[in-house]
Each structure stands twice: as C-alpha cells, then as structure tokens.
Design an enzyme around this catalytic site. Structure first.
Site, mmCIF file in Angstrom:
data_model
loop_
_atom_site.group_PDB
_atom_site.id
_atom_site.type_symbol
_atom_site.label_atom_id
_atom_site.label_comp_id
_atom_site.label_asym_id
_atom_site.label_seq_id
_atom_site.Cartn_x
_atom_site.Cartn_y
_atom_site.Cartn_z
ATOM 1 N N ASP A 139 0.843 -1.189 0.000
ATOM 2 C CA ASP A 139 0.000 0.000 0.000
ATOM 3 C C ASP A 139 0.879 1.240 0.000
ATOM 4 O O ASP A 139 2.115 1.153 -0.120
ATOM 5 C CB ASP A 139 -1.033 -0.047 1.146
ATOM 6 C CG ASP A 139 -0.462 0.319 2.515
ATOM 7 O OD1 ASP A 139 0.747 0.555 2.630
ATOM 8 O OD2 ASP A 139 -1.248 0.364 3.483
ATOM 9 N N HIS A 140 0.240 2.389 0.179
ATOM 10 C CA HIS A 140 0.954 3.674 0.125
ATOM 11 C C HIS A 140 1.927 3.875 1.288
ATOM 12 O O HIS A 140 2.791 4.736 1.227
ATOM 13 C CB HIS A 140 -0.076 4.816 0.129
ATOM 14 C CG HIS A 140 -1.031 4.726 1.281
ATOM 15 N ND1 HIS A 140 -2.069 3.803 1.311
ATOM 16 C CD2 HIS A 140 -1.080 5.382 2.459
ATOM 17 C CE1 HIS A 140 -2.726 3.925 2.450
ATOM 18 N NE2 HIS A 140 -2.145 4.871 3.172
ATOM 19 N N CYS A 153 2.888 -2.980 4.097
ATOM 20 C CA CYS A 153 2.068 -1.793 4.364
ATOM 21 C C CYS A 153 2.835 -0.961 5.393
ATOM 22 O O CYS A 153 4.019 -1.211 5.629
ATOM 23 C CB CYS A 153 0.661 -2.170 4.815
ATOM 24 S SG CYS A 153 0.546 -2.992 6.417
ATOM 25 N N GLY A 154 2.190 0.005 6.003
ATOM 26 C CA GLY A 154 2.903 0.875 6.933
ATOM 27 C C GLY A 154 3.562 0.111 8.065
ATOM 28 O O GLY A 154 4.733 0.316 8.381
ATOM 29 N N THR A 155 2.799 -0.776 8.670
ATOM 30 C CA THR A 155 3.337 -1.589 9.772
ATOM 31 C C THR A 155 3.608 -3.026 9.366
ATOM 32 O O THR A 155 4.288 -3.754 10.104
ATOM 33 C CB THR A 155 2.320 -1.640 10.929
ATOM 34 O OG1 THR A 155 1.106 -2.187 10.402
ATOM 35 C CG2 THR A 155 2.076 -0.257 11.516
ATOM 36 N N ILE A 196 1.276 -5.038 9.540
ATOM 37 C CA ILE A 196 0.287 -5.779 10.329
ATOM 38 C C ILE A 196 -1.006 -6.008 9.535
ATOM 39 O O ILE A 196 -1.453 -7.150 9.367
ATOM 40 C CB ILE A 196 -0.014 -5.047 11.658
ATOM 41 C CG1 ILE A 196 1.246 -4.985 12.530
ATOM 42 C CG2 ILE A 196 -1.143 -5.749 12.415
ATOM 43 C CD1 ILE A 196 1.103 -4.096 13.774
ATOM 44 N N GLY A 197 -1.604 -4.920 9.056
ATOM 45 C CA GLY A 197 -2.887 -5.056 8.359
ATOM 46 C C GLY A 197 -2.788 -5.956 7.138
ATOM 47 O O GLY A 197 -3.669 -6.788 6.889
ATOM 48 N N HIS A 216 10.591 -23.347 10.431
ATOM 49 C CA HIS A 216 9.571 -23.983 11.275
ATOM 50 C C HIS A 216 8.148 -23.845 10.730
ATOM 51 O O HIS A 216 7.334 -24.746 10.916
ATOM 52 C CB HIS A 216 9.597 -23.374 12.690
ATOM 53 C CG HIS A 216 10.788 -23.821 13.487
ATOM 54 N ND1 HIS A 216 10.943 -23.527 14.822
ATOM 55 C CD2 HIS A 216 11.884 -24.549 13.136
ATOM 56 C CE1 HIS A 216 12.085 -24.043 15.268
ATOM 57 N NE2 HIS A 216 12.680 -24.668 14.250
ATOM 58 N N ARG A 239 8.744 -32.669 12.955
ATOM 59 C CA ARG A 239 7.637 -32.292 13.845
ATOM 60 C C ARG A 239 6.945 -31.003 13.369
ATOM 61 O O ARG A 239 5.766 -30.789 13.660
ATOM 62 C CB ARG A 239 8.142 -32.126 15.279
ATOM 63 C CG ARG A 239 9.076 -30.962 15.500
ATOM 64 C CD ARG A 239 9.642 -30.965 16.919
ATOM 65 N NE ARG A 239 10.429 -29.782 17.214
ATOM 66 C CZ ARG A 239 11.677 -29.559 16.796
ATOM 67 N NH1 ARG A 239 12.286 -30.467 16.051
ATOM 68 N NH2 ARG A 239 12.326 -28.457 17.127
ATOM 69 N N HIS A 240 7.667 -30.208 12.587
ATOM 70 C CA HIS A 240 7.079 -28.952 12.097
ATOM 71 C C HIS A 240 6.043 -29.203 11.003
ATOM 72 O O HIS A 240 5.127 -28.416 10.818
ATOM 73 C CB HIS A 240 8.172 -28.000 11.624
ATOM 74 C CG HIS A 240 9.150 -27.683 12.711
ATOM 75 N ND1 HIS A 240 8.778 -26.988 13.850
ATOM 76 C CD2 HIS A 240 10.450 -28.018 12.870
ATOM 77 C CE1 HIS A 240 9.822 -26.881 14.646
ATOM 78 N NE2 HIS A 240 10.856 -27.507 14.084
HETATM 79 C C1 RB5 Z 1 -2.311 2.952 6.132
HETATM 80 O O1 RB5 Z 1 -2.382 4.257 6.610
HETATM 81 C C2 RB5 Z 1 -1.891 2.014 7.243
HETATM 82 O O2 RB5 Z 1 -2.943 1.811 8.095
HETATM 83 C C3 RB5 Z 1 -1.395 0.710 6.679
HETATM 84 O O3 RB5 Z 1 -0.325 0.953 5.825
HETATM 85 C C4 RB5 Z 1 -0.922 -0.335 7.673
HETATM 86 O O4 RB5 Z 1 -0.009 0.195 8.559
HETATM 87 C C5 RB5 Z 1 -1.994 -1.107 8.312
HETATM 88 O O5 RB5 Z 1 -1.767 -2.079 9.051
#
Ligand code: RB5
Length: 149
Positions: A9-10, A66-68, A70-71, A99, A133-134
């Site tokens: 993403d951006h 993405c930014g983190t 995570i999403g 693993h 085992r994995h």
């Molecule tokens: C976008 O602003 C941000 O939410 C996305 O890049 C990411 O960090 C989400 O997990």
C-alpha cells in the site's frame, strides 16, 4: 528463473522498491502488483491481489508490505493456502521458513527494524523448511482454515 510476487500500500512504497531492486539484482523475476505512488489504497485489496496471483502458481514466495506490515499480513492470512510471516528480525525471518514454512513474508515501511529488511528477506530466502515435527504443526495451522472455535 525464480518468481516472486509483491504488493504494497501507500505506506510502503519506498521499502517495496528497495526489495524489488534487491531481488532483481539476485536474478529474481519480480511481479509488482502495486502501488508505486503514495495515493491512499486499502491494504486488504493489495493482499488479495498478491495472494491471488501467488495461488495461480509458479511463484517461489510472495511479499506484502504496508505501513506496519500488520494489516496486510492479517489480510493475507485470511486467504486459504497462505502462511504469511511478519518477522521482527532476521532470526524470526529464518524461523518463518524453517519452522512455519511461510509462503509469504510481510514488512512495514514505517517500522524501525533492528535488522535491515533486506537482511531479513535474505534470511528467509536462504532458509529451508525443516519438516519433521514442524510438518505436523504446519498441517494443523492449515486445518484451521475457515474454522470456528
Ligand atoms: C495505512 O495508513 C496504514 O494503516 C497501513 O499501511 C498499515 O499500517 C496497516 O496495518
């Protein structure tokens, strides 16, 4: 030639470009499904693009950013057949392959990692799945797909 698919993403334009340049330097064919501008897009859409393309076949692994991280990693892991790792460092990146037999790796463009993202990526690429085992545990992960508890 080994193929890799990547989408971002951006929030991860620059890191994705670094990753692509790095992979191409090492002879990978990289299919970048976007984005290259900082205009806002939704990370689940980018995860869906990369995972759908990966599942069509012929790819060694996939990358989502993405930014983190995570999403987009949460989104990728909703798709059947995808095991997306979000490593904290090079050790975790190695273990993700050894693993967990991860077939996707995620990074955050706005994260200050202790290890360089390219070193984490190399650690992931250079490792192999250990099996044993994995294997059983990975099969159990996959048996959770679509499940309710
Ligand atoms: C976008 O602003 C941000 O939410 C996305 O890049 C990411 O960090 C989400 O997990």
């Amino acid at each position: 030639m080994s193929k890799v698919v990547i989408a971002n993403d951006h929030g991860a334009v620059e890191i994705s470009q670094r990753i692509i340049t790095h992979l191409e330097k090492y002879g990978y064919e990289v299919n970048h499904l976007g984005v290259s501008s900082e205009d806002s897009v939704d990370y689940p859409d980018m995860a869906a693009k990369a995972c759908g393309e990966y599942l069509s076949g012929g790819y060694e692994f996939g990358i989502v950013c993405c930014g983190t991280g995570i999403g987009i990693s949460i989104s990728a892991n909703k798709i059947n057949g995808i095991r997306c790792a979000l490593p904290q460092n090079s050790f975790a990146a190695r273990m993700a392959k050894q693993h967990n037999n991860a077939n996707f790796i995620a990074f955050g463009g706005r994260i200050d990692y202790q290890d360089d993202v390219l070193d984490m990526l190399d650690a992931f690429i250079d490792e192999s799945f250990e099996g044993g085992r994995h294997e059983r545990r990975v099969e159990k992960i996959m048996s959770l797909e679509g499940g309710v508890c």
